[in-house]
Design a protein around this motif. Structure first.
Motif, mmCIF file in Angstrom:
data_model
loop_
_atom_site.group_PDB
_atom_site.id
_atom_site.type_symbol
_atom_site.label_atom_id
_atom_site.label_comp_id
_atom_site.label_asym_id
_atom_site.label_seq_id
_atom_site.Cartn_x
_atom_site.Cartn_y
_atom_site.Cartn_z
ATOM 1 N N ALA A 127 0.765 -1.239 0.026
ATOM 2 C CA ALA A 127 -0.022 0.019 -0.074
ATOM 3 C C ALA A 127 0.725 1.251 0.246
ATOM 4 O O ALA A 127 0.542 2.266 -0.767
ATOM 5 N N ALA A 128 2.066 1.016 0.787
ATOM 6 C CA ALA A 128 2.719 2.473 1.081
ATOM 7 C C ALA A 128 3.442 2.709 -0.351
ATOM 8 O O ALA A 128 3.539 3.944 -0.751
ATOM 9 N N VAL A 131 0.768 4.442 -2.561
ATOM 10 C CA VAL A 131 -0.049 5.615 -2.641
ATOM 11 C C VAL A 131 1.535 6.780 -2.384
ATOM 12 O O VAL A 131 1.067 7.898 -2.173
ATOM 13 N N VAL A 138 -4.994 3.756 -2.056
ATOM 14 C CA VAL A 138 -5.059 2.440 -1.503
ATOM 15 C C VAL A 138 -5.757 1.185 -2.498
ATOM 16 O O VAL A 138 -5.463 0.108 -2.729
ATOM 17 N N ILE A 191 -7.761 -0.893 4.721
ATOM 18 C CA ILE A 191 -7.206 -0.913 3.379
ATOM 19 C C ILE A 191 -8.012 -2.015 2.566
ATOM 20 O O ILE A 191 -8.339 -1.806 1.567
ATOM 21 N N SER A 194 -11.605 -0.885 1.985
ATOM 22 C CA SER A 194 -11.551 0.212 1.113
ATOM 23 C C SER A 194 -11.391 -0.460 -0.264
ATOM 24 O O SER A 194 -12.310 -0.061 -1.181
#
Lengths: 430, 430
Positions: A127-128, A131, A138, A191, A194
């Motif tokens: 995820a990091a 983004v 995400v 996450i 979402s």
């Protein structure tokens, strides 16, 4: 052959024998616990420098320390200092939860410098990285992004993975039909939800669970089945969403075991004192006795700045009631990324909780430590008291800061010291 | 007429009505609890400036902070600073345990400046004054020395007395025939036993209990019946000496009630987690439901420097199981006289324990605080979170120390904040 397959075949792999030695238990007994699933031995097959660690029923309660950068604080050196302090004060495992800076490089350095099992949440790196450009969200993750990280981390030696495989579309419905004050408080959980909502799709880590098991099988990675729907508020504890996920985790535990993969289960969260025991019993029953790794539980929501204490209270009850490893919570929880002092406070608080539970459970040898300290107190032997303290440096510092005129006692009671008064009153009796 | 006599006669004294208002309960219900003995209202009849405080069944768990000089640290100004800090972070009662310097003067200043009930251990002043010459020992005390202090302190407004009346010759035999690792760890207990052994005599505070009751009756002083034989080691918990004293305290409770004097009972000490509930039940049964004032309990002996945490764990379980007021334990316990920071840490840790128990017991209104905090978290409303924190200054300091690029989140997760991710995922749903 994995550790689980080996013990089922009646063998005692070297890692199991080594872990048994450091626990002071018989290797065969430990192997039997692993075969039943109530115990794990944690060590990635490809890690050279880690000592295998046993976690589970009847053993000393373990403590995990989370370290790692964030986007706001991405100083890898600071995280290595946290690692050193966490190990110095007795963390049994460490999780690298970095989400800022050169993630793969930070993880490799931690793996190289850490002699205890290292866990990660692979979804964080995935995820990091997505983004990081400030444009994508995400929900722009692809399942392939996540599996690429999982495979890379397994290959490079990560010993256990937290993966939120128990979140399903049915689970999201269960969660949202039993409304919460604070929704989803797990980063991995949020996450995942979402992504599922944006794509109208099932959770890839649930759908492709067999693929995940294959990676774990190959590298001997323990699965730490994450609690994406853990309650983040007293009001939300033990609700439909939480228990739905726990039931799914029970099924996933069976599937992991069938594939020869070891499992532990993550648990709540924020839980009122009077619900902790029930939560522990429920997990053990629904997840077939798999080791329980609890985050807290925090027994009130109102003490940011002191959540190492709110969680030590909950952790002690949890461990007494069956939890096997406590994830530390630091004084910074709910406020900011912990600093080095927070790491020390957090590990010690969790160790106190675990040791108190070990006394209550009668873990062999646990009481010897307390008895030695009590003897040192009866003898007014201050050097021994300091040496036996869980944090000798802290004990020495406080003692030296406040010096009594009579070195036999301390500045609280001085010559009215109860130990001394009582001892003197018995002179000549014996 | 004492408060106890008045409520028995069906009246609701002003102090009871005032205490009921601050608890948010009906005055008649509170009066009924006092008449049964399961609740007390604490305020010396001769104190002008103290707000009466209710302690007991169904009420919010209270917290006591000990302050006071010792022979090694006799700075009255420092103790007044501790008093201010203890009150600022929410201590419900304060005990002045001074044993160094001008004791009567220190006590008078504390009484003048303290708006909450003040307790003492009169034996400390009596003993400190006798040994101050460096020649005499505590066994040189006379019963008259002790009663002179008791009368003086009652007249000057002390609201509750800790007195070790439950130690008897039979009790000493019971204690010593069931050997301990750490003997007698209560200062008052050790002084009493030392005196009894030297003189081959019964405990004067047991023998002359009626005289003590007369003083308490006259000035409306609550008796806090001390636990001179409380265990000071895990190994010593719940033993014959401790339970013998508790049984005597049950009898003394009845005699106090017959004399119109309110009572609470002091309790252990160092107690393993799994014995705490039994200890609470035993006290409530043997002492006829009298409020229980516990010192800790500390659930391990090995963490000097962190005993605010070992006792918060024990205190939470104790309060959930019936304890009504928790005596704080500071990080300095077993090492030195606490400093100002220790007082703050100690009060907060005990308040966390008490509040966690209040949530578990369902004390009316307790959960509202946690729910408000959880709503502030869901709203990412940081000012509200800080305002609601048990220690707002600490929460603000940590937040400001570690500033996130995006002020909506914190530096732990940054943009991967679970609250934010989940909230954003639900936009448009409603």
């Amino acid at each position: 052959m994995t550790i689980l397959e080996a013990v089922r075949a009646g063998r005692v792999p070297d890692d199991v024998a080594a872990a048994a030695r450091s626990e002071g238990v018989e290797p065969e007994a430990l192997a039997a616990g692993i075969a039943r699933g109530d115990t794990i031995v944690c060590r990635n097959r490809d890690r050279a420098n880690a000592v295998p660690l046993a976690i589970g029923k009847g053993l000393r309660t373990k403590v995990n320390a989370n370290i790692g950068t964030s986007k706001d604080q991405m100083d890898p050196e600071l995280e290595l200092e946290k690692l050193r302090v966490a190990l110095q004060v007795g963390a049994d495992t460490v999780m690298d939860l970095s989400t800022g800076g050169p993630l793969a490089e930070i993880r490799r350095t931690i793996l190289a410098q850490c002699p205890v099992p290292v866990g990660t949440v692979p979804l964080y790196q995935a995820a990091a990285e997505v983004v990081a450009d400030g444009i994508r969200g995400v929900y722009d993750l692809t399942p392939e992004d996540v599996f690429r990280v999982i495979e890379e981390q397994a290959r490079e030696g990560v010993d256990f993975f937290t993966v939120h495989c128990g979140i399903t579309r049915d689970g999201v419905r269960a969660l949202e039909n039993h409304p919460r004050l604070l929704g989803v408080v797990s980063r991995g959980g949020a996450i995942t939800v979402s992504w599922m909502k944006r794509h109208g799709a099932e959770n890839p880590l649930f759908e492709q669970y067999d693929r995940l098991l294959e990676v774990c099988r190959e590298h001997e990675v323990v699965l730490s089945l994450g609690d994406g729907f853990r309650p983040g508020a007293q009001a939300d504890a033990t609700d439909r969403g939480q228990i739905h996920e726990l039931m799914v985790l029970g099924e996933l535990t069976q599937r992991a075991w069938a594939a020869g993969v070891q499992v532990m289960i993550e648990g709540p969260g924020h839980v009122p004192l009077d619900q902790i025991q029930a939560n522990m019993q429920l997990q053990k029953r629904l997840c077939h006795g798999a080791p329980f790794y609890v985050l807290g539980p925090l027994v009130t929501d109102v003490a940011p700045g002191y959540d190492h204490i709110t969680s030590a209270i909950g952790g002690a009850i949890a461990a007494m009631s069956g939890a096997d490893i406590l994830c530390y919570v630091t004084p910074s929880e709910h406020l900011c990324l912990p600093d080095v002092d927070d790491v020390r406070e957090g590990v010690i608080a969790a160790r106190i909780a675990g040791h108190a539970a070990d006394l209550a459970k009668g873990v062999p040898g646990a009481r010897d430590w307390d008895d030695a300290m009590s003897r040192a107190r009866a003898d007014l032997d201050w050097e021994k008291q300091i040496e036996l303290a869980m944090d000798p440096a802290r004990a020495r510092h406080r003692r030296e800061q406040s010096h009594p005129a009579n070195g036999e006692v301390c500045t609280m009671c001085g010559d009215l010291c109860a130990y001394k008064t009582y001892r003197d009153s018995r002179e000549g009796e014996k």
